[in-house]
Structure formats: structure tokens, C-alpha cells
Design a protein around this motif. Structure first.
Motif, PDB file in Angstrom:
ATOM      1  N   HIS A 200       1.897 -17.589 -21.160  1.00  0.00           N
ATOM      2  CA  HIS A 200       1.597 -17.858 -21.252  1.00  0.00           C
ATOM      3  C   HIS A 200       2.830 -19.135 -21.673  1.00  0.00           C
ATOM      4  CE1 HIS A 200       5.483 -16.055 -21.698  1.00  0.00           C
ATOM      5  NE2 HIS A 200       6.546 -16.851 -22.444  1.00  0.00           N
ATOM      6  N   THR A 201       3.075 -20.389 -22.694  1.00  0.00           N
ATOM      7  CA  THR A 201       2.882 -21.605 -22.342  1.00  0.00           C
ATOM      8  C   THR A 201       4.034 -22.350 -23.326  1.00  0.00           C
ATOM      9  OG1 THR A 201       2.346 -23.859 -20.893  1.00  0.00           O
ATOM     10  CG2 THR A 201       1.396 -23.027 -22.170  1.00  0.00           C
ATOM     11  N   HIS A 202       4.464 -23.160 -22.544  1.00  0.00           N
ATOM     12  CA  HIS A 202       5.158 -23.790 -24.579  1.00  0.00           C
ATOM     13  C   HIS A 202       5.420 -25.072 -24.730  1.00  0.00           C
ATOM     14  CE1 HIS A 202       7.535 -19.617 -25.858  1.00  0.00           C
ATOM     15  NE2 HIS A 202       7.668 -19.617 -23.912  1.00  0.00           N
ATOM     16  N   ALA A 203       4.749 -25.455 -25.494  1.00  0.00           N
ATOM     17  CA  ALA A 203       4.711 -27.667 -25.251  1.00  0.00           C
ATOM     18  C   ALA A 203       6.239 -28.386 -25.058  1.00  0.00           C
ATOM     19  CB  ALA A 203       4.021 -28.273 -26.215  1.00  0.00           C
ATOM     20  N   CYS A 204       6.771 -28.009 -25.255  1.00  0.00           N
ATOM     21  CA  CYS A 204       8.566 -28.598 -24.776  1.00  0.00           C
ATOM     22  C   CYS A 204       9.255 -27.222 -24.172  1.00  0.00           C
ATOM     23  CB  CYS A 204       9.616 -28.811 -25.956  1.00  0.00           C
ATOM     24  SG  CYS A 204       8.513 -30.014 -27.549  1.00  0.00           S
ATOM     25  N   GLY A 205       8.609 -26.512 -23.262  1.00  0.00           N
ATOM     26  CA  GLY A 205       8.872 -25.891 -22.050  1.00  0.00           C
ATOM     27  C   GLY A 205      10.488 -24.620 -22.941  1.00  0.00           C
ATOM     28  N   GLN A 206      10.084 -23.782 -21.869  1.00  0.00           N
ATOM     29  CA  GLN A 206      11.499 -22.379 -22.879  1.00  0.00           C
ATOM     30  C   GLN A 206      12.681 -22.078 -21.338  1.00  0.00           C
ATOM     31  OE1 GLN A 206       9.626 -18.155 -22.114  1.00  0.00           O
ATOM     32  NE2 GLN A 206      10.358 -17.929 -24.564  1.00  0.00           N
ATOM     33  N   THR A 207      13.684 -22.175 -22.006  1.00  0.00           N
ATOM     34  CA  THR A 207      14.774 -21.702 -21.056  1.00  0.00           C
ATOM     35  C   THR A 207      15.236 -20.085 -21.560  1.00  0.00           C
ATOM     36  OG1 THR A 207      15.866 -23.378 -20.879  1.00  0.00           O
ATOM     37  CG2 THR A 207      17.769 -22.374 -20.900  1.00  0.00           C
ATOM     38  N   LEU A 208      15.771 -19.246 -21.017  1.00  0.00           N
ATOM     39  CA  LEU A 208      15.768 -17.910 -20.565  1.00  0.00           C
ATOM     40  C   LEU A 208      16.924 -17.594 -20.510  1.00  0.00           C
ATOM     41  CD1 LEU A 208      12.002 -16.126 -18.971  1.00  0.00           C
ATOM     42  CD2 LEU A 208      13.287 -16.497 -21.796  1.00  0.00           C
ATOM     43  N   HIS A 209      17.811 -16.873 -21.162  1.00  0.00           N
ATOM     44  CA  HIS A 209      19.274 -16.427 -20.257  1.00  0.00           C
ATOM     45  C   HIS A 209      19.404 -15.070 -20.475  1.00  0.00           C
ATOM     46  CE1 HIS A 209      23.649 -16.776 -19.060  1.00  0.00           C
ATOM     47  NE2 HIS A 209      23.609 -15.885 -20.198  1.00  0.00           N
ATOM     48  N   VAL A 210      19.380 -14.445 -19.715  1.00  0.00           N
ATOM     49  CA  VAL A 210      19.384 -13.391 -19.222  1.00  0.00           C
ATOM     50  C   VAL A 210      20.752 -12.211 -19.886  1.00  0.00           C
ATOM     51  CG1 VAL A 210      18.829 -11.407 -17.862  1.00  0.00           C
ATOM     52  CG2 VAL A 210      17.868 -12.477 -17.760  1.00  0.00           C
ATOM     53  N   THR A 211      21.295 -11.477 -20.822  1.00  0.00           N
ATOM     54  CA  THR A 211      22.113 -10.486 -21.624  1.00  0.00           C
ATOM     55  C   THR A 211      22.841  -9.394 -20.333  1.00  0.00           C
ATOM     56  OG1 THR A 211      21.347 -10.220 -23.466  1.00  0.00           O
ATOM     57  CG2 THR A 211      22.312 -12.684 -23.339  1.00  0.00           C
ATOM     58  N   ASP A 212      21.348  -8.712 -20.492  1.00  0.00           N
ATOM     59  CA  ASP A 212      21.522  -7.411 -20.305  1.00  0.00           C
ATOM     60  C   ASP A 212      20.328  -7.123 -19.276  1.00  0.00           C
ATOM     61  OD1 ASP A 212      23.219  -5.544 -20.293  1.00  0.00           O
ATOM     62  OD2 ASP A 212      21.669  -4.167 -21.179  1.00  0.00           O
ATOM     63  N   GLY A 213      20.761  -6.119 -18.380  1.00  0.00           N
ATOM     64  CA  GLY A 213      19.689  -6.127 -17.796  1.00  0.00           C
ATOM     65  C   GLY A 213      19.057  -6.498 -16.151  1.00  0.00           C
ATOM     66  N   ILE A 214      18.155  -5.929 -16.117  1.00  0.00           N
ATOM     67  CA  ILE A 214      17.502  -6.918 -14.924  1.00  0.00           C
ATOM     68  C   ILE A 214      15.538  -6.856 -15.516  1.00  0.00           C
ATOM     69  CG2 ILE A 214      16.837  -6.402 -12.485  1.00  0.00           C
ATOM     70  CD1 ILE A 214      18.737  -4.398 -12.201  1.00  0.00           C
ATOM     71  N   GLY A 215      15.402  -8.142 -15.348  1.00  0.00           N
ATOM     72  CA  GLY A 215      13.548  -8.821 -15.483  1.00  0.00           C
ATOM     73  C   GLY A 215      13.237  -9.349 -14.560  1.00  0.00           C
ATOM     74  N   LEU A 216      12.146  -9.446 -14.398  1.00  0.00           N
ATOM     75  CA  LEU A 216      11.017 -10.558 -14.158  1.00  0.00           C
ATOM     76  C   LEU A 216      10.586 -11.482 -14.306  1.00  0.00           C
ATOM     77  CD1 LEU A 216       9.687  -6.937 -12.196  1.00  0.00           C
ATOM     78  CD2 LEU A 216      11.177  -8.803 -11.238  1.00  0.00           C
ATOM     79  N   VAL A 217      10.078 -12.505 -14.102  1.00  0.00           N
ATOM     80  CA  VAL A 217       9.545 -13.781 -14.304  1.00  0.00           C
ATOM     81  C   VAL A 217       8.601 -14.598 -13.295  1.00  0.00           C
ATOM     82  CG1 VAL A 217      11.635 -15.644 -14.023  1.00  0.00           C
ATOM     83  CG2 VAL A 217      10.747 -16.042 -16.047  1.00  0.00           C
ATOM     84  N   GLN A 218       7.613 -15.059 -13.649  1.00  0.00           N
ATOM     85  CA  GLN A 218       6.554 -15.401 -12.602  1.00  0.00           C
ATOM     86  C   GLN A 218       6.061 -16.588 -13.209  1.00  0.00           C
ATOM     87  OE1 GLN A 218       3.383 -12.787 -11.111  1.00  0.00           O
ATOM     88  NE2 GLN A 218       2.908 -14.319  -9.484  1.00  0.00           N
ATOM     89  N   SER A 219       5.862 -18.277 -12.338  1.00  0.00           N
ATOM     90  CA  SER A 219       5.239 -19.191 -12.782  1.00  0.00           C
ATOM     91  C   SER A 219       3.462 -18.254 -12.412  1.00  0.00           C
ATOM     92  CB  SER A 219       6.097 -20.250 -13.157  1.00  0.00           C
ATOM     93  OG  SER A 219       6.932 -21.031 -12.997  1.00  0.00           O
ATOM     94  N   ARG A 220       2.314 -18.668 -12.555  1.00  0.00           N
ATOM     95  CA  ARG A 220       1.126 -18.838 -12.979  1.00  0.00           C
ATOM     96  C   ARG A 220       1.198 -19.683 -10.689  1.00  0.00           C
ATOM     97  NH1 ARG A 220      -3.033 -16.805 -14.826  1.00  0.00           N
ATOM     98  NH2 ARG A 220      -2.259 -18.193 -17.010  1.00  0.00           N
ATOM     99  N   GLY A 221       0.322 -19.115 -10.454  1.00  0.00           N
ATOM    100  CA  GLY A 221       1.211 -19.204  -8.932  1.00  0.00           C
ATOM    101  C   GLY A 221       2.311 -19.218  -8.279  1.00  0.00           C
ATOM    102  N   GLY A 222       3.335 -19.319  -8.751  1.00  0.00           N
ATOM    103  CA  GLY A 222       4.938 -19.119  -8.071  1.00  0.00           C
ATOM    104  C   GLY A 222       5.222 -17.265  -7.367  1.00  0.00           C
ATOM    105  N   GLU A 223       5.593 -17.479  -6.905  1.00  0.00           N
ATOM    106  CA  GLU A 223       6.385 -16.068  -7.202  1.00  0.00           C
ATOM    107  C   GLU A 223       7.331 -14.527  -7.839  1.00  0.00           C
ATOM    108  OE1 GLU A 223       6.106 -13.853  -3.447  1.00  0.00           O
ATOM    109  OE2 GLU A 223       4.762 -15.912  -3.065  1.00  0.00           O
ATOM    110  N   VAL A 224       7.514 -13.952  -7.920  1.00  0.00           N
ATOM    111  CA  VAL A 224       8.384 -12.775  -8.865  1.00  0.00           C
ATOM    112  C   VAL A 224       9.000 -12.888  -8.702  1.00  0.00           C
ATOM    113  CG1 VAL A 224       7.810 -10.452  -9.870  1.00  0.00           C
ATOM    114  CG2 VAL A 224       5.954 -11.574  -9.293  1.00  0.00           C
TER     115      VAL A 224
END
Length: 139
Positions: A51-75
Motif C-alpha cells: 500500500h501507499t499513502h498520499a501524505c506518507g506514513q510513520t510507524l512506531h513499534v510499541t511491542d514485539g518484533i516486525g518487518l517492513v519493506q519498501s517496494r524494491g528495497g530490503e526487508v
């Protein structure tokens, strides 16, 4: 001032998520504010679709372990306390690691309603090949 009572947790729709995902709306700004904030809880292996956001997005991890990836980028691995920003128009996905739950705050802004832009554009589901822990990373 207005105190806003919490609403019920909502299950993330299968069109937008793989696995068990629940979210709580924290803020849905009223004009002139267009701020959006959700607490999102992912079960192990659960993740968003691309997905994509018109004005961008900020994620702040509050618990646990996650993964994130931009298209064409590294996980990229995210841990409690990490903050990740994806700029406007950048296709990305995020979710829990295979063996951990993950909770984050998702923060974004809706575009000006006169712009004609979609707030969030959803794409295809993340494949099992795309969803992977980077080589050499211990969770």
C-alpha cells in the motif's frame, strides 16, 4: 476539549491484510486536522498488503518484533522503540515477524479533500517469498 471514548477493536479486512490483524482508531482528525493514528496489533506472520499513502506514513513499534519493506528495497526488522517513515507515494508493507507478535502506532495524514488523491491506495497481497526475515538476522 472533547474526551473521545474508545471504540471497539476492529479486525483488519482480508482485502488489506494477511493473517490476524486488529486495530483501534486513536485519532481521526476533524478538519482542519487530517491526522490519523491507529494502534495496530499483528499476530505472528500477519502483515499488510502492499500500500501507499498520499501524505506518507510513520510507524512506531510499541511491542514485539516486525518487518517492513519498501517496494524494491530490503526487508527491515523493526523492534520496540523503532520508528519508520515511508514518504508520500512509496509502496510498502509491514507486519509481525514469523515467531513474534508486533504492535505499532500507524500515523498518517489524509490529503486535502479537494486534491482528489486517495488517502491510502491498496495493492496486492505480500507473497510468502516477499515476506521473509533478512539473512543473518536473529529474532
Amino acid at each position: 476539549m472533547q474526551k473521545i471514548p474508545p471504540g471497539p477493536s476492529a479486525k483488519g479486512p482480508s482485502e488489506m491484510f494477511t493473517g490476524d490483524v486488529y486495530f483501534d482508531v486513536i485519532a481521526r482528525g476533524e478538519e482542519p486536522s487530517r491526522l490519523r493514528v491507529n494502534t495496530v496489533r499483528f499476530a505472528p506472520c500477519a502483515r499488510t498488503a502492499w500500500h501507499t499513502h498520499a501524505c506518507g506514513q510513520t510507524l512506531h513499534v510499541t511491542d514485539g518484533i516486525g518487518l517492513v519493506q519498501s517496494r524494491g528495497g530490503e526487508v527491515v526488522v523493526m523492534r520496540r522503540g523503532d520508528t519508520v517513515y515511508t514518504p508520500p507515494g512509496e509502496w510498502h508493507w509491514h507486519g509481525a515477524a514469523p515467531t513474534h507478535f508486533m504492535t505499532h502506532l500507524a500515523m498518517w495524514e489524509a490529503p486535502d479533500p479537494t486534491s482528489g488523491q486517495l488517502e491510502t491506495q491498496w495493492g496486492e497481497h505480500v507473497t510468502d517469498d516477499e515476506y521473509r526475515v533478512p539473512d543473518g538476522v536473529e529474532l
